[in-house]
Design an enzyme around this catalytic site. Sequence first.
Site, mmCIF file in Angstrom:
data_model
loop_
_atom_site.group_PDB
_atom_site.id
_atom_site.type_symbol
_atom_site.label_atom_id
_atom_site.label_comp_id
_atom_site.label_asym_id
_atom_site.label_seq_id
_atom_site.Cartn_x
_atom_site.Cartn_y
_atom_site.Cartn_z
ATOM 1 N N SER A 18 -22.864 -25.842 33.985
ATOM 2 C CA SER A 18 -23.404 -27.464 34.596
ATOM 3 C C SER A 18 -22.383 -28.414 33.617
ATOM 4 O O SER A 18 -22.079 -29.293 32.346
ATOM 5 C CB SER A 18 -24.664 -27.610 34.482
ATOM 6 O OG SER A 18 -25.045 -27.628 35.185
ATOM 7 N N HIS A 49 -20.778 -28.166 39.763
ATOM 8 C CA HIS A 49 -20.189 -26.521 39.751
ATOM 9 C C HIS A 49 -19.762 -26.302 41.274
ATOM 10 O O HIS A 49 -19.992 -26.730 41.799
ATOM 11 C CB HIS A 49 -21.425 -25.657 40.320
ATOM 12 C CG HIS A 49 -22.499 -25.577 38.431
ATOM 13 N ND1 HIS A 49 -22.012 -24.406 38.418
ATOM 14 C CD2 HIS A 49 -23.675 -26.145 38.020
ATOM 15 C CE1 HIS A 49 -23.647 -24.863 37.340
ATOM 16 N NE2 HIS A 49 -24.408 -25.124 37.606
ATOM 17 N N HIS A 71 -27.170 -19.870 40.960
ATOM 18 C CA HIS A 71 -28.896 -20.062 40.369
ATOM 19 C C HIS A 71 -29.994 -19.195 41.106
ATOM 20 O O HIS A 71 -29.666 -19.498 42.274
ATOM 21 C CB HIS A 71 -28.857 -21.322 39.559
ATOM 22 C CG HIS A 71 -27.900 -22.099 38.971
ATOM 23 N ND1 HIS A 71 -27.168 -22.424 39.597
ATOM 24 C CD2 HIS A 71 -27.882 -22.374 37.431
ATOM 25 C CE1 HIS A 71 -26.516 -22.940 38.578
ATOM 26 N NE2 HIS A 71 -27.004 -23.300 37.716
ATOM 27 N N TYR A 73 -32.625 -20.212 41.569
ATOM 28 C CA TYR A 73 -33.270 -21.498 41.601
ATOM 29 C C TYR A 73 -32.660 -22.085 43.174
ATOM 30 O O TYR A 73 -33.229 -23.431 44.087
ATOM 31 C CB TYR A 73 -33.039 -23.087 41.080
ATOM 32 C CG TYR A 73 -32.116 -23.316 40.468
ATOM 33 C CD1 TYR A 73 -31.298 -24.302 41.125
ATOM 34 C CD2 TYR A 73 -32.218 -23.895 39.320
ATOM 35 C CE1 TYR A 73 -29.671 -24.790 40.701
ATOM 36 C CE2 TYR A 73 -31.130 -24.065 38.894
ATOM 37 C CZ TYR A 73 -29.979 -24.465 39.607
ATOM 38 O OH TYR A 73 -28.613 -25.419 39.252
ATOM 39 N N GLU A 74 -31.543 -21.737 43.877
ATOM 40 C CA GLU A 74 -30.862 -22.045 44.938
ATOM 41 C C GLU A 74 -31.464 -20.893 46.242
ATOM 42 O O GLU A 74 -31.533 -21.194 47.022
ATOM 43 C CB GLU A 74 -29.238 -22.147 44.903
ATOM 44 C CG GLU A 74 -28.674 -22.961 43.886
ATOM 45 C CD GLU A 74 -27.339 -22.117 43.947
ATOM 46 O OE1 GLU A 74 -26.634 -22.371 44.370
ATOM 47 O OE2 GLU A 74 -26.841 -22.273 42.433
ATOM 48 N N ALA A 101 -25.171 -25.209 30.440
ATOM 49 C CA ALA A 101 -25.777 -26.409 29.524
ATOM 50 C C ALA A 101 -27.561 -25.876 29.419
ATOM 51 O O ALA A 101 -28.190 -25.667 30.655
ATOM 52 C CB ALA A 101 -25.902 -27.785 30.705
ATOM 53 N N MET A 193 -31.975 -22.641 32.995
ATOM 54 C CA MET A 193 -32.282 -21.713 34.517
ATOM 55 C C MET A 193 -31.006 -21.172 34.684
ATOM 56 O O MET A 193 -30.862 -20.996 36.138
ATOM 57 C CB MET A 193 -32.585 -23.222 35.176
ATOM 58 C CG MET A 193 -33.224 -24.229 34.691
ATOM 59 S SD MET A 193 -33.826 -25.189 35.874
ATOM 60 C CE MET A 193 -34.234 -26.685 35.334
ATOM 61 N N SER A 194 -29.722 -20.321 33.385
ATOM 62 C CA SER A 194 -29.345 -19.876 33.555
ATOM 63 C C SER A 194 -29.199 -18.443 33.305
ATOM 64 O O SER A 194 -29.768 -18.439 32.592
ATOM 65 C CB SER A 194 -28.276 -20.441 34.460
ATOM 66 O OG SER A 194 -27.335 -20.941 32.903
ATOM 67 N N ASN A 217 -29.894 -31.851 26.145
ATOM 68 C CA ASN A 217 -30.439 -33.411 26.613
ATOM 69 C C ASN A 217 -31.672 -32.847 25.311
ATOM 70 O O ASN A 217 -31.686 -31.370 25.038
ATOM 71 C CB ASN A 217 -30.869 -33.345 27.771
ATOM 72 C CG ASN A 217 -31.720 -32.388 27.385
ATOM 73 O OD1 ASN A 217 -30.570 -31.312 28.780
ATOM 74 N ND2 ASN A 217 -32.301 -31.464 28.214
ATOM 75 N N HIS A 229 -30.090 -34.759 36.018
ATOM 76 C CA HIS A 229 -28.922 -33.592 36.571
ATOM 77 C C HIS A 229 -27.865 -34.759 35.634
ATOM 78 O O HIS A 229 -26.641 -34.203 35.013
ATOM 79 C CB HIS A 229 -29.306 -32.672 37.313
ATOM 80 C CG HIS A 229 -27.852 -32.233 37.903
ATOM 81 N ND1 HIS A 229 -28.035 -31.279 37.034
ATOM 82 C CD2 HIS A 229 -26.818 -31.882 38.247
ATOM 83 C CE1 HIS A 229 -26.770 -30.837 37.456
ATOM 84 N NE2 HIS A 229 -26.084 -31.134 38.142
HETATM 85 N N1 HPA Z 1 -34.277 -27.427 30.544
HETATM 86 C C1 HPA Z 1 -34.257 -26.156 31.508
HETATM 87 N N2 HPA Z 1 -32.342 -26.991 32.010
HETATM 88 C C2 HPA Z 1 -31.103 -27.565 31.237
HETATM 89 C C3 HPA Z 1 -31.888 -28.943 30.431
HETATM 90 C C4 HPA Z 1 -33.880 -28.533 30.147
HETATM 91 O O1 HPA Z 1 -33.838 -29.254 29.344
HETATM 92 N N3 HPA Z 1 -30.949 -29.421 30.181
HETATM 93 C C5 HPA Z 1 -30.363 -28.572 31.261
HETATM 94 N N4 HPA Z 1 -29.930 -27.486 31.438
#
Ligand code: HPA
Length: 251
Positions: A18, A49, A71, A73-74, A101, A193-194, A217, A229
Amino acid sequence: MLAIFQNARPETAIVLGSGLGSVAEAFGIEAEISYAEVPGLSASTVPGHAGRFVLGNHDGKPILLAQGRRHLYEGLTAHEVTASIRFMHELGVKRVVLTNAAGAIHESFHVGGLMLITDHLNLQGTTPLLGGPHFHDMSEVYGLSLREKLLAAASSLGLTLHQGVYAALLGPQYETPAEIRMLRTLGADAVGMSTVPEAIQARALGMEVAGLSMLTNWAAGLKSQTLHHAEVVEVGQAASHDLARLLKAAL
Ligand code: HPA
């Protein structure tokens, strides 16, 4: 177009997560092909993406860059999510750097910084190896020699490279503060998540794997903030320059 990629026989590949797609420009774009044009692959549905492979050049050698990934989650299976890794393997790729990310959990980290993945926690409840092959050794998914190259490159560039354990959750929602406290107890330093399905698939194919998390973050509940996001993509983009320098110096 596919033939250009097949004939180039790149041995190194980088998957850009990302907001990190622009790293490809640092390697020069010699050819590109969208995932939709590769048999077995399909375009990403996630903003930030791009969904294409780029053939770049690094010190006269071809390098394959994947801008964007699929992903779980898709709504895809772990097998589907890792089709890009099997495609790389078919092209002759022997080592892959997986970037993402991630949310920072370890208190000594900083947002906008990079974490070298030393190991992972697969908390996604699935794996691309369902149905076999069975019982692959996962005691060193992220190979020491590639890690040492990345650490040496970071130190020569004066760049801080944190190290830690990446926990992969299914998503697509961000975590609750309670989940982040749980992850910290479990030994996680960053959360995303990846990456983990790809790392498992690449290892099972005998590829060398490295992982780098862009800490976009603080994980939920660690600071007074809500997660978006768009911000993840923005911080990723701002720090892509460091990632590109690091990759160019290490590979
Ligand atoms: N959590 C999950 N996935 C992420 C995060 C997060 O804080 N930041 C970027 N991808």
